[in-house]
Design a protein around this motif. Structure first.
Motif, PDB file in Angstrom:
ATOM      1  N   CYS A   1      -2.763   4.968   7.014  1.00 32.93           N
ATOM      2  CA  CYS A   1      -1.398   4.765   6.869  1.00 32.93           C
ATOM      3  C   CYS A   1      -0.885   4.763   8.335  1.00 32.93           C
ATOM      4  CB  CYS A   1      -0.957   5.852   6.358  1.00 32.93           C
ATOM      5  SG  CYS A   1       0.875   6.048   6.270  1.00 32.93           S
TER       6      CYS A   1
ATOM      7  N   TRP B   1       0.814  -1.222   0.147  1.00 36.40           N
ATOM      8  CA  TRP B   1      -0.079  -0.009  -0.038  1.00 36.40           C
ATOM      9  C   TRP B   1       0.935   1.181  -0.084  1.00 36.40           C
ATOM     10  CZ3 TRP B   1      -5.586   0.503   0.581  1.00 36.40           C
ATOM     11  CH2 TRP B   1      -6.031  -0.916   0.500  1.00 36.40           C
TER      12      TRP B   1
ATOM     13  N   CYS C   1       0.844   5.571   0.704  1.00 34.73           N
ATOM     14  CA  CYS C   1       0.118   6.797   1.204  1.00 34.73           C
ATOM     15  C   CYS C   1       0.361   7.939   0.465  1.00 34.73           C
ATOM     16  CB  CYS C   1       0.554   7.006   2.667  1.00 34.73           C
ATOM     17  SG  CYS C   1      -0.240   8.420   3.251  1.00 34.73           S
TER      18      CYS C   1
ATOM     19  N   VAL D   1      -4.632   6.616   0.582  1.00 36.17           N
ATOM     20  CA  VAL D   1      -3.994   5.406   0.768  1.00 36.17           C
ATOM     21  C   VAL D   1      -4.312   4.307  -0.290  1.00 36.17           C
ATOM     22  CG1 VAL D   1      -3.137   5.535   2.886  1.00 36.17           C
ATOM     23  CG2 VAL D   1      -5.298   4.389   2.368  1.00 36.17           C
TER      24      VAL D   1
END
Length: 103
Positions: A33, A10, A12, A43
């Motif tokens: 995040c 992932w 941010c 995100v």
């Protein structure tokens, strides 16, 4: 070893940091995040793990949820606890107080 756990990377877009989540834990959740606490459009999942490889054993302490501090950050990233709850728990750890992980 049981069921394979797949990871997602992932990103941010607010603080520009990346982090790993277990894909099943991110499904249908408002991901936060773990660094700056942002969620929503800030995100997004940017990469997934190849299902032909299982990295759980190889990653050791880098696997999400490995130690107590990481578990707190991981719970915050999943939206299970607030940034304030995470801070309170981490402060208790640093003071040497044994406390249960936040729900």
């Amino acid at each position: 070893m049981g069921a394979m756990w797949l990871l997602e990377k992932w990103q941010c877009h607010k603080c520009e940091k990346g982090f790993l989540l277990i894909d099943e834990d991110a499904k249908g959740r408002n991901v936060h995040c773990p660094f700056c606490g942002q969620a929503g459009n800030h995100v997004e999942s940017v990469a997934g793990q190849n299902p032909d490889f299982d990295y759980r054993e190889e990653m050791g302490c880098l696997w999400p949820g490995y130690n107590e501090l990481d578990k707190v950050c991981y719970q915050m990233s999943r939206g299970q606890i607030s940034k304030e709850q995470a801070n309170e728990y981490i402060q208790a750890i640093l003071r040497g107080q044994k406390t249960d992980l936040p729900v």
